[in-house]
Design a protein around this motif. Structure first.
Motif, PDB file in Angstrom:
ATOM      1  N   GLU A 198     -40.995   8.039  -2.762  1.00 16.30           N
ATOM      2  CA  GLU A 198     -41.647   7.468  -1.577  1.00 16.30           C
ATOM      3  C   GLU A 198     -41.504   8.396  -0.379  1.00 16.30           C
ATOM      4  O   GLU A 198     -42.405   8.497   0.468  1.00 16.30           O
ATOM      5  N   SER A 199     -40.370   9.102  -0.316  1.00 11.88           N
ATOM      6  CA  SER A 199     -40.182  10.086   0.755  1.00 11.88           C
ATOM      7  C   SER A 199     -41.191  11.218   0.623  1.00 11.88           C
ATOM      8  O   SER A 199     -41.742  11.699   1.624  1.00 11.88           O
ATOM      9  N   ILE A 200     -41.432  11.632  -0.622  1.00  4.05           N
ATOM     10  CA  ILE A 200     -42.416  12.689  -0.870  1.00  4.05           C
ATOM     11  C   ILE A 200     -43.822  12.177  -0.544  1.00  4.05           C
ATOM     12  O   ILE A 200     -44.649  12.898   0.030  1.00  4.05           O
ATOM     13  N   GLU A 201     -44.102  10.912  -0.885  1.00  2.00           N
ATOM     14  CA  GLU A 201     -45.393  10.297  -0.549  1.00  2.00           C
ATOM     15  C   GLU A 201     -45.587  10.250   0.975  1.00  2.00           C
ATOM     16  O   GLU A 201     -46.686  10.482   1.482  1.00  2.00           O
ATOM     17  N   THR A 202     -44.506   9.959   1.692  1.00  2.00           N
ATOM     18  CA  THR A 202     -44.572   9.894   3.155  1.00  2.00           C
ATOM     19  C   THR A 202     -44.948  11.246   3.737  1.00  2.00           C
ATOM     20  O   THR A 202     -45.761  11.346   4.670  1.00  2.00           O
ATOM     21  N   LEU A 203     -44.374  12.315   3.162  1.00  2.00           N
ATOM     22  CA  LEU A 203     -44.726  13.676   3.563  1.00  2.00           C
ATOM     23  C   LEU A 203     -46.168  13.985   3.165  1.00  2.00           C
ATOM     24  O   LEU A 203     -46.948  14.522   3.967  1.00  2.00           O
ATOM     25  N   TYR A 204     -46.527  13.624   1.948  1.00  2.00           N
ATOM     26  CA  TYR A 204     -47.869  13.879   1.397  1.00  2.00           C
ATOM     27  C   TYR A 204     -48.956  13.224   2.240  1.00  2.00           C
ATOM     28  O   TYR A 204     -50.035  13.784   2.452  1.00  2.00           O
ATOM     29  N   ASN A 205     -48.643  12.033   2.781  1.00  2.00           N
ATOM     30  CA  ASN A 205     -49.605  11.291   3.589  1.00  2.00           C
ATOM     31  C   ASN A 205     -49.615  11.715   5.061  1.00  2.00           C
ATOM     32  O   ASN A 205     -50.364  11.164   5.868  1.00  2.00           O
ATOM     33  N   GLY A 206     -48.763  12.671   5.406  1.00  2.00           N
ATOM     34  CA  GLY A 206     -48.750  13.201   6.760  1.00  2.00           C
ATOM     35  C   GLY A 206     -48.123  12.303   7.799  1.00  2.00           C
ATOM     36  O   GLY A 206     -48.358  12.463   9.000  1.00  2.00           O
ATOM     37  N   PRO A 259     -48.429  13.151  -6.374  1.00  2.00           N
ATOM     38  CA  PRO A 259     -49.149  14.390  -6.718  1.00  2.00           C
ATOM     39  C   PRO A 259     -48.525  15.640  -6.093  1.00  2.00           C
ATOM     40  O   PRO A 259     -48.565  16.721  -6.692  1.00  2.00           O
ATOM     41  N   LEU A 260     -47.945  15.499  -4.903  1.00  2.00           N
ATOM     42  CA  LEU A 260     -47.304  16.650  -4.263  1.00  2.00           C
ATOM     43  C   LEU A 260     -46.125  17.133  -5.085  1.00  2.00           C
ATOM     44  O   LEU A 260     -45.926  18.342  -5.260  1.00  2.00           O
ATOM     45  N   LEU A 261     -45.340  16.215  -5.615  1.00  2.00           N
ATOM     46  CA  LEU A 261     -44.203  16.583  -6.464  1.00  2.00           C
ATOM     47  C   LEU A 261     -44.690  17.299  -7.713  1.00  2.00           C
ATOM     48  O   LEU A 261     -44.131  18.336  -8.103  1.00  2.00           O
ATOM     49  N   VAL A 262     -45.732  16.775  -8.330  1.00  2.00           N
ATOM     50  CA  VAL A 262     -46.286  17.396  -9.543  1.00  2.00           C
ATOM     51  C   VAL A 262     -46.759  18.815  -9.247  1.00  2.00           C
ATOM     52  O   VAL A 262     -46.465  19.761  -9.998  1.00  2.00           O
ATOM     53  N   PHE A 278     -38.682  21.814  -0.772  1.00  2.00           N
ATOM     54  CA  PHE A 278     -39.083  21.309   0.544  1.00  2.00           C
ATOM     55  C   PHE A 278     -38.467  22.165   1.653  1.00  2.00           C
ATOM     56  O   PHE A 278     -38.954  22.194   2.769  1.00  2.00           O
ATOM     57  N   TYR A 279     -37.387  22.874   1.304  1.00  2.00           N
ATOM     58  CA  TYR A 279     -36.745  23.814   2.219  1.00  2.00           C
ATOM     59  C   TYR A 279     -36.767  25.202   1.587  1.00  2.00           C
ATOM     60  O   TYR A 279     -36.950  25.344   0.377  1.00  2.00           O
ATOM     61  N   ASP A 280     -36.553  26.204   2.408  1.00  2.00           N
ATOM     62  CA  ASP A 280     -36.538  27.588   1.951  1.00  2.00           C
ATOM     63  C   ASP A 280     -35.095  28.026   1.749  1.00  2.00           C
ATOM     64  O   ASP A 280     -34.301  28.015   2.683  1.00  2.00           O
TER      65      ASP A 280
END
Length: 296
Positions: A198-206, A259-262, A278-280
């Protein structure tokens, strides 16, 4: 029970071997990759040295622990005369089934076979053996020498005697064992992975950026590490694998990976271990700083 074998010298495997050896068990650490095996021993040595510096153990304790560990590149040679085998190989069903078939054919009839899987069915793994009553899950948390929880997962056929033995054994390691039943993701990852997803989805959705999402969860929810940073630390490929297991097992869209994770996994951006997620983490000092922050 004094003779243990651990299969896999990666992050989880060397941590499990470390904990058993430090508590007086004779441990055969097995990995078919010689370089991975040497790296695993080096990691154990460095972690022990860190404990010496912090006055948690003595130099004599460090030496004894390392002397308790023998390394093998052959599974068949490494599991001879062991009373417990803990498999900590890659989170891949086909690989685990292959390993457990081999263990069943090689180990003594009395040997307990455990897997450190974080999501795959214990019942399914046990089904390829002739000893399903003696197959159990021991899901250690990362980093193993520090985290106290061990999920003890009993498969459909795991016996009470084996479950009780592994529960007591975990306690002797200074861990807190919690018995759970065999359903996809068990307890820890069934709750954790949807949160990370869900955290990744939150990022994915901007909705917010990486650091903003992590800051909200650290400061607002008192999490020691933000969810995106934690996903990097776990490994994005591992997160994807666990989510796929839960999605396949429950057939519930709430477990479908973002989808962003994939895409990130397909692009080879796996987090800390690949140098970028997500970090460098391209600079070694950055990676070390993140690890030390988590290990404090």
């Amino acid at each position: 029970m004094k003779n243990i074998a651990v299969i896999g010298a990666g992050t989880m495997g060397n941590g499990i071997a470390h904990v058993f050896a430090q508590n007086g068990f004779k441990v055969n650490l097995i990995d078919i990759n010689k370089d991975a095996l040497e790296k695993g021993i080096q990691t154990i040595t460095k972690n022990l040295e860190r404990m010496v510096v912090k006055d948690k153990i003595t130099n004599a304790d460090k030496k004894t622990t390392l002397n308790n560990i023998s390394s093998y590149t052959s599974i068949k040679e490494g599991v001879v005369n062991t009373e417990l085998v803990v498999e900590a190989a890659t989170e891949n069903l086909d690989l685990k089934l292959k390993i457990f078939k081999m263990l069943d054919e090689t180990c003594a009839a009395s040997t307990i076979l455990a897997t450190n899987t974080s999501s795959i069915s214990i019942t399914q793994i046990a089904a390829v053996t002739s000893r399903p009553k003696q197959v159990i899950g021991m899901h250690f948390m990362n980093p193993v020498p520090i985290m106290t929880l061990v999920e003890i997962i009993r498969g459909y056929n795991t016996s009470d005697a084996v479950t009780n033995t592994i529960m007591k054994l975990s306690t002797t390691l200074g861990k807190t064992p919690v018995e759970v039943h065999d359903y996809p993701g068990f307890v820890a990852n069934r709750i954790l992975m949807p949160m990370l997803n869900e955290s990744i989805e939150t990022l994915y959705n901007g909705v917010a950026g990486v650091s903003e999402i992590d800051t909200v969860m650290k400061l607002g929810m008192a999490h020691p590490m933000g969810p995106l940073q934690l996903a990097d630390f776990i490994g994005l490929d591992v997160c994807l694998s666990i989510l796929n297991v839960m999605y396949d097992g429950f057939k519930n869209p709430k477990y479908a990976p973002c989808p962003l994770l994939v895409n990130m996994v397909n692009a080879g951006k796996l987090g800390l271990k690949s140098g970028e997620g997500f970090y460098d983490y391209s600079e070694t000092r950055k990676a070390e700083r993140v690890s030390k922050q988590f290990l404090k």
